[in-house]
Design a protein around this motif. Sequence first.
Motif, PDB file in Angstrom:
ATOM      1  N   GLY A  31       0.699  -1.288   0.252  1.00 11.97           N
ATOM      2  CA  GLY A  31      -0.061  -0.023   0.013  1.00 11.97           C
ATOM      3  C   GLY A  31       0.794   1.254  -0.093  1.00 11.97           C
ATOM      4  O   GLY A  31       0.403   2.375  -0.601  1.00 11.97           O
ATOM      5  N   LYS A  35       0.227  -0.640   4.382  1.00 10.16           N
ATOM      6  CA  LYS A  35      -0.808  -0.213   4.190  1.00 10.16           C
ATOM      7  C   LYS A  35      -1.945  -1.078   3.548  1.00 10.16           C
ATOM      8  O   LYS A  35      -1.591  -1.295   2.339  1.00 10.16           O
ATOM      9  CB  LYS A  35      -0.562   1.205   3.523  1.00 10.16           C
ATOM     10  CG  LYS A  35      -1.650   2.175   3.568  1.00 10.16           C
ATOM     11  CD  LYS A  35      -1.591   3.475   3.002  1.00 10.16           C
ATOM     12  CE  LYS A  35      -0.689   4.321   3.632  1.00 10.16           C
ATOM     13  NZ  LYS A  35      -0.776   5.039   4.974  1.00 10.16           N
ATOM     14  N   ASN A  36      -3.019  -1.343   4.243  1.00  7.96           N
ATOM     15  CA  ASN A  36      -3.751  -2.400   3.544  1.00  7.96           C
ATOM     16  C   ASN A  36      -4.612  -1.731   2.589  1.00  7.96           C
ATOM     17  O   ASN A  36      -4.486  -0.402   2.427  1.00  7.96           O
ATOM     18  CB  ASN A  36      -4.919  -3.005   4.719  1.00  7.96           C
ATOM     19  CG  ASN A  36      -5.680  -2.081   4.982  1.00  7.96           C
ATOM     20  OD1 ASN A  36      -6.437  -1.580   4.468  1.00  7.96           O
ATOM     21  ND2 ASN A  36      -5.967  -2.249   6.549  1.00  7.96           N
ATOM     22  N   PHE A  54      -7.735  -1.275   2.034  1.00  6.99           N
ATOM     23  CA  PHE A  54      -8.892  -0.180   2.474  1.00  6.99           C
ATOM     24  C   PHE A  54      -8.275   1.172   2.470  1.00  6.99           C
ATOM     25  O   PHE A  54      -8.854   2.197   2.431  1.00  6.99           O
ATOM     26  CB  PHE A  54      -9.791  -0.643   3.802  1.00  6.99           C
ATOM     27  CG  PHE A  54     -10.507  -1.824   3.524  1.00  6.99           C
ATOM     28  CD1 PHE A  54     -11.526  -1.877   2.557  1.00  6.99           C
ATOM     29  CD2 PHE A  54     -10.475  -2.992   4.278  1.00  6.99           C
ATOM     30  CE1 PHE A  54     -12.336  -2.809   2.342  1.00  6.99           C
ATOM     31  CE2 PHE A  54     -11.351  -4.102   4.009  1.00  6.99           C
ATOM     32  CZ  PHE A  54     -12.139  -3.941   3.234  1.00  6.99           C
ATOM     33  N   GLU A  55      -7.213   1.003   3.268  1.00  2.32           N
ATOM     34  CA  GLU A  55      -6.171   2.471   3.490  1.00  2.32           C
ATOM     35  C   GLU A  55      -6.198   3.283   2.279  1.00  2.32           C
ATOM     36  O   GLU A  55      -6.025   4.347   2.096  1.00  2.32           O
ATOM     37  CB  GLU A  55      -5.281   2.284   4.488  1.00  2.32           C
ATOM     38  CG  GLU A  55      -5.376   1.735   5.905  1.00  2.32           C
ATOM     39  CD  GLU A  55      -4.199   1.535   6.636  1.00  2.32           C
ATOM     40  OE1 GLU A  55      -3.818   2.071   7.724  1.00  2.32           O
ATOM     41  OE2 GLU A  55      -3.625   0.521   6.250  1.00  2.32           O
ATOM     42  N   ALA A  62      -9.384   4.444   0.800  1.00  4.42           N
ATOM     43  CA  ALA A  62      -9.770   5.521   1.365  1.00  4.42           C
ATOM     44  C   ALA A  62      -8.978   6.712   0.915  1.00  4.42           C
ATOM     45  O   ALA A  62      -9.525   7.906   0.588  1.00  4.42           O
ATOM     46  CB  ALA A  62      -9.733   5.461   2.802  1.00  4.42           C
ATOM     47  N   ILE A  63      -7.490   6.733   0.675  1.00  3.33           N
ATOM     48  CA  ILE A  63      -6.784   7.703   0.284  1.00  3.33           C
ATOM     49  C   ILE A  63      -7.173   8.056  -1.186  1.00  3.33           C
ATOM     50  O   ILE A  63      -7.222   9.503  -1.646  1.00  3.33           O
ATOM     51  CB  ILE A  63      -5.404   7.507   0.524  1.00  3.33           C
ATOM     52  CG1 ILE A  63      -4.943   7.224   1.910  1.00  3.33           C
ATOM     53  CG2 ILE A  63      -4.493   8.593  -0.316  1.00  3.33           C
ATOM     54  CD1 ILE A  63      -3.787   6.800   2.235  1.00  3.33           C
TER      55      ILE A  63
END
Length: 154
Positions: free
Chosen positions: A59, A90-91, A93-94, A97-98
């Motif tokens: 990620g 950093k998965n 979903f993270e 979201a970014i």
Amino acid sequence: MQGTQPTEDRCRRKSMSDRNATKILEILLVEDTKSDAYLTQEALAESSIHHRLHIVKDGVEAIDFLYQRHNYTDVPSPDLILLDLNLPRKNGFEVLAIVKADATLKSIPVVVVTTSACEADQVQAAQLEAISYFIKPIELDQLMDLLQGIAAVN
């Protein structure tokens, strides 16, 4: 004058060749498993999609690629992101979201390709505006159909 075409013919020919020019779809694959990255790469190679595949392994690298930082200063902006959820540092979903919180990145379609069949993960991905969610192993025909549709829009 001999050897000179009328301007109208040259313009018509240029616009016809512009329509026939195929855009290369820039695809960012965010995948930490080498075998899954290889399968995606092979599937795309066998497809009729004109593409350039960029692969990052976690990620943090994905975010650096998207913001053209560190080792990724000369990379193109992707037309599509294929995103695994289970990533180191950093998965997914993270990352998602970014991407969707940033006005310059938000329009990039994100397709989640993951081993998670968890309904909560599917709901969260949809809430974060992923355009599709595939569970590995995926039906490559489904992925190719989706990619063909995205390529046609770009």
